[in-house]
Design a protein around this motif. Structure first.
Motif, PDB file in Angstrom:
ATOM      1  N   CYS A  42       0.844  -1.194   0.000  1.00 10.59           N
ATOM      2  CA  CYS A  42       0.000   0.000   0.000  1.00 10.59           C
ATOM      3  C   CYS A  42       0.882   1.248   0.000  1.00 10.59           C
ATOM      4  N   GLY A  44       0.222   4.062   1.080  1.00 10.04           N
ATOM      5  CA  GLY A  44       0.086   4.882   2.284  1.00 10.04           C
ATOM      6  C   GLY A  44       0.698   4.243   3.517  1.00 10.04           C
ATOM      7  N   CYS A  45       0.374   2.952   3.783  1.00  7.13           N
ATOM      8  CA  CYS A  45       0.796   2.319   5.042  1.00  7.13           C
ATOM      9  C   CYS A  45       1.732   1.141   4.814  1.00  7.13           C
ATOM     10  N   CYS A  53      -4.728   0.482   0.254  1.00  9.51           N
ATOM     11  CA  CYS A  53      -5.734  -0.222   1.040  1.00  9.51           C
ATOM     12  C   CYS A  53      -6.948   0.688   1.285  1.00  9.51           C
ATOM     13  N   CYS A  56      -6.394   3.645   3.777  1.00 14.07           N
ATOM     14  CA  CYS A  56      -5.630   4.763   3.225  1.00 14.07           C
ATOM     15  C   CYS A  56      -6.442   5.513   2.164  1.00 14.07           C
TER      16      CYS A  56
HETATM   17 ZN   LIG Z   1      -2.796   1.509   3.454  1.00 14.56          ZN
END
Ligand SMILES: [Zn+2]
Length: 254
Positions: A42, A44-45, A53, A56
């Motif tokens: 992902c 973002g994370c 995900c 995010c």
């Molecule tokens: Zn994420």
């Protein structure tokens, strides 16, 4: 150009510029292809097996914030540049994950909308009684030549295209003196160092302009963009950015 096609892949100390650009484009294409065939995480994370995900994705819902730069220029941003949103913006801006333009474009759209609303309010309350032209010219801040070469793409351009705003002739371009190192300098030194790093490509007498950029941190680049456009007669009503750093956001509302 002197470089023949078969020169590609044979590094030489002074390879022609066109070859360097072709290589960067190729590198971008390879990165994109790899992200399809190799395990993804992902943006973002860094969670496994998914490009972005659901958690995010939800964090990318635009929350328009307003920042006023020291020179008074109002800046509207669609996201706060922190946590997962920062990760996604970085993956898009510097990590070659250009497909994230799709999920980030709404944030820039929100910023543009807030900026346009502010611009028309300004026009309506102008000294001329609001009878003047209210149309706004969208002018992206160009990436530095080095940044463009390194990435092989222009993140702001990709976002604007996603919004159906195709940038034609560049009204703002970097000058030959752009690109000096800014590390270790204080704010005033940075501002002075940037002066003259951008120029407008034509007279803009009377045009009302909205600047567009990806991330606003110190705002120095936006101030230089405003200087360059104002020098050719434009009135810069504000700037719309994808994201703003937390310290610079929250000082107002859209
Ligand atoms: Zn994420």
């Amino acid at each position: 150009m002197s470089g023949a096609v078969h020169d590609v892949g044979m590094p030489r100390p002074s390879r022609p510029r066109s070859v360097a650009l072709a290589r960067d484009a190729l590198a971008t294409a390879v990165r994109e292809a790899l992200s399809v065939v190799s395990p993804v995480s992902c943006a973002g994370c860094h969670g496994p097996d998914v490009g972005l995900c659901d958690d995010c994705r939800r964090r990318l819902v635009p929350e328009a914030v307003r920042v006023d730069l020291p020179d008074g220029l109002p800046v509207f941003a669609g996201l706060v540049y922190a946590f997962e949103a920062r990760g996604v913006v970085l993956a898009f801006k510097n990590g070659g994950r250009v497909r994230l333009a799709e999920v980030l474009a709404p944030a820039l759209a929100a910023a543009l909308e807030s900026c346009a609303r502010h611009g028309s309010h300004e026009a309506a309350s102008a000294v001329d009684g609001g009878t003047g032209d209210r149309s706004l010219l969208v002018v992206p801040v160009p990436p530095s030549r080095r940044g463009r070469r390194r990435r092989g793409y222009d993140p702001v351009d990709l976002l604007l295209r996603r919004l159906g705003l195709v940038v034609g002739t560049r009204l703002l371009v970097p000058t030959a003196r752009a690109g000096g190192g800014q590390k270790g300098r204080d704010r005033q030194q940075r501002l002075r160092g940037r002066e003259g790093s951008l120029r407008a490509t034509r007279d803009l007498g009377g045009s009302r302009v909205v600047l567009v950029d990806d991330v606003v941190t110190t705002g120095g680049t936006l101030q230089e963009a405003r200087r360059a456009l104002t020098a050719r007669g434009a009135v810069v009503v504000g700037a719309a950015c994808l994201a703003a750093t937390p310290l610079r956001s929250g000082s107002g509302r859209p």
